[in-house]
Scaffold this active site. Sequence first.
Site, PDB file in Angstrom:
ATOM      1  N   CYS A  43       0.816  -1.213   0.000  1.00 51.43           N
ATOM      2  CA  CYS A  43       0.000   0.000   0.000  1.00 51.43           C
ATOM      3  C   CYS A  43       0.852   1.266   0.000  1.00 51.43           C
ATOM      4  CB  CYS A  43      -0.939   0.004   1.198  1.00 51.43           C
ATOM      5  SG  CYS A  43      -1.978   1.469   1.305  1.00 51.43           S
ATOM      6  N   CYS A  48      -1.541   1.773  -2.943  1.00 50.40           N
ATOM      7  CA  CYS A  48      -2.529   2.835  -2.735  1.00 50.40           C
ATOM      8  C   CYS A  48      -1.941   4.248  -2.756  1.00 50.40           C
ATOM      9  CB  CYS A  48      -3.241   2.644  -1.400  1.00 50.40           C
ATOM     10  SG  CYS A  48      -3.499   0.953  -0.880  1.00 50.40           S
ATOM     11  N   LYS A  51      -0.030   5.342  -6.052  1.00 50.84           N
ATOM     12  CA  LYS A  51      -1.032   5.317  -7.128  1.00 50.84           C
ATOM     13  C   LYS A  51      -1.946   6.536  -7.043  1.00 50.84           C
ATOM     14  CE  LYS A  51      -4.267   2.392  -6.588  1.00 50.84           C
ATOM     15  NZ  LYS A  51      -4.909   1.070  -6.355  1.00 50.84           N
ATOM     16  N   TYR A 177      -9.408  -3.505 -11.128  1.00 55.69           N
ATOM     17  CA  TYR A 177      -9.267  -2.106 -10.735  1.00 55.69           C
ATOM     18  C   TYR A 177      -7.846  -1.597 -10.926  1.00 55.69           C
ATOM     19  CZ  TYR A 177      -7.230  -3.366  -6.172  1.00 55.69           C
ATOM     20  OH  TYR A 177      -6.418  -3.835  -5.180  1.00 55.69           O
ATOM     21  N   GLU A 181      -7.089   1.565 -13.307  1.00 51.00           N
ATOM     22  CA  GLU A 181      -6.482   2.751 -12.705  1.00 51.00           C
ATOM     23  C   GLU A 181      -5.231   3.170 -13.448  1.00 51.00           C
ATOM     24  OE1 GLU A 181      -7.883   2.375  -8.044  1.00 51.00           O
ATOM     25  OE2 GLU A 181      -6.108   1.285  -8.711  1.00 51.00           O
ATOM     26  N   HIS A 435     -26.378  22.026  -1.385  1.00 51.58           N
ATOM     27  CA  HIS A 435     -26.542  22.509  -2.755  1.00 51.58           C
ATOM     28  C   HIS A 435     -25.599  23.679  -3.051  1.00 51.58           C
ATOM     29  CE1 HIS A 435     -28.701  23.130  -6.505  1.00 51.58           C
ATOM     30  NE2 HIS A 435     -28.735  24.419  -6.241  1.00 51.58           N
ATOM     31  N   GLU A 440     -25.564  15.622  -3.282  1.00 53.20           N
ATOM     32  CA  GLU A 440     -26.973  15.806  -2.924  1.00 53.20           C
ATOM     33  C   GLU A 440     -27.896  14.945  -3.780  1.00 53.20           C
ATOM     34  OE1 GLU A 440     -28.920  19.552  -3.902  1.00 53.20           O
ATOM     35  OE2 GLU A 440     -27.300  20.021  -5.288  1.00 53.20           O
TER      36      GLU A 440
END
Length: 451
Positions: A43, A48, A51, A177, A181, A435, A440
């Site tokens: 990682c 992670c 990356k 993934y 990626e 908003h 939302e």
Amino acid sequence: MTSFDFDLFVIGGGSGGVRAARMAAQRGARVAVAESGALGGTCVNVGCIPKKLYSYAAHYAEAFEEARGFGWNISAPTFDWSRLKANRAKEISRLNGVYLNLLTGAAAKVINGRAMLLDAHTVEVNGARHTAAHILVATGGYPVVPDIEGRELVVTSDDMFDLDPFPKRLVVVGGGYIACEFASIFHGLGAQVTQLVRAPQVLRGFDDEVRDFIAAEMRKAGVDLRTNAGVAAVRRSATGLQVQLKDGQILEADTVLYATGRAPNVAGLGLEAAGVAQGKDGAIVVDAHYQTSVPSIHALGDVTARVQLTPVALGEAMVLVDRLFGNGQRAMGYDYIPTAVFTHPNIGTVGFSETEAREKFGEVTVFRSDFKPLKHTLSGSSERTLMKLVVETASDRVVGLHMVGPDAGEIVQGFAVAMKAGATKAVFDSTIGIHPTAAEEFVTMRTPVGA
């Protein structure tokens, strides 16, 4: 336990191993950690963290272009691959130091070397033997390249952060993934990227609409994404590499990345000699308490091939330490684990896909929104956002939440808390949205699909 050298000996200094060692040491246990590479594991060093840093870098190219729509005049930007690599290496080195300080600060002993099990309570590192009441194996996984002609010419995800030179033509093989990626990242950094996926679609296991949507967005951005495409061989050519597809087509490349899967990192650990049971691809078999077939030996994280995510390994480590050195009250739940894929745009998801939900719950109600984000009304980008809710009809509970769009991971993390708490669609509907934000949309969708 005083007859042993240590109360806990951890094999592997990755995320799960370091967390377990530090937490155990802080509870007063005598702890040692053996790691042959850099602390932090995959990682921190080749996963992670680097990356995500490279993903940030890749986003700047589109940000420079989009800025024009907001009144900014920007001269043609240039990209310095060497500077990015150097800055990343400096940050990773800093993190390695942080991990070392966390361990030594908790009074855990750090041993640099490859550890091997000799028996239920003995570990050997660099020729020295250490005994422990409990042994934890947390050695993670490694990328696997299939046995194809030219496999020695390809690289894996571990190699992508320090390529020299920068690949102008990159072929990515795989549809998971990691493959998606890196295809997005290197396209954003300026490479011509072709992604080859053997299956009919990318990201097996994700919601089908998410898969179709991200594939379309990646193609729209410029990634040459080809499905149902198998590789027959990789060969050297006068100008780099040639990738021969099973249909006879030839692709020219500077670098070929194979991201077709990972396997538990168990070679040379002495698991067989110690009597530790293993499953598919050598994965260590554990029970619900992370105990192996040898009661004093435990395992967690990717080496068990359960859920291969860093936060899961961290959670498992906390549970194990609480059981061994605490009151055993901490529990680990594997439902509603949120995850993100740092493609461009990002994917964030938690809970069940629509297909999984129908299989598990029977009748479900689906809400979906596909729109152009406010930012892109001026940016000139054609990128769109997908947001989707899957609701168990009988209980009204939201059992799946999926997003493809900017900052999807940041948005989904908050909703994961609500879903873990059992939030219903009525609760979502009664929540006031912020908003104007994309987030939302998750609390304003009212009309079910097909209604």
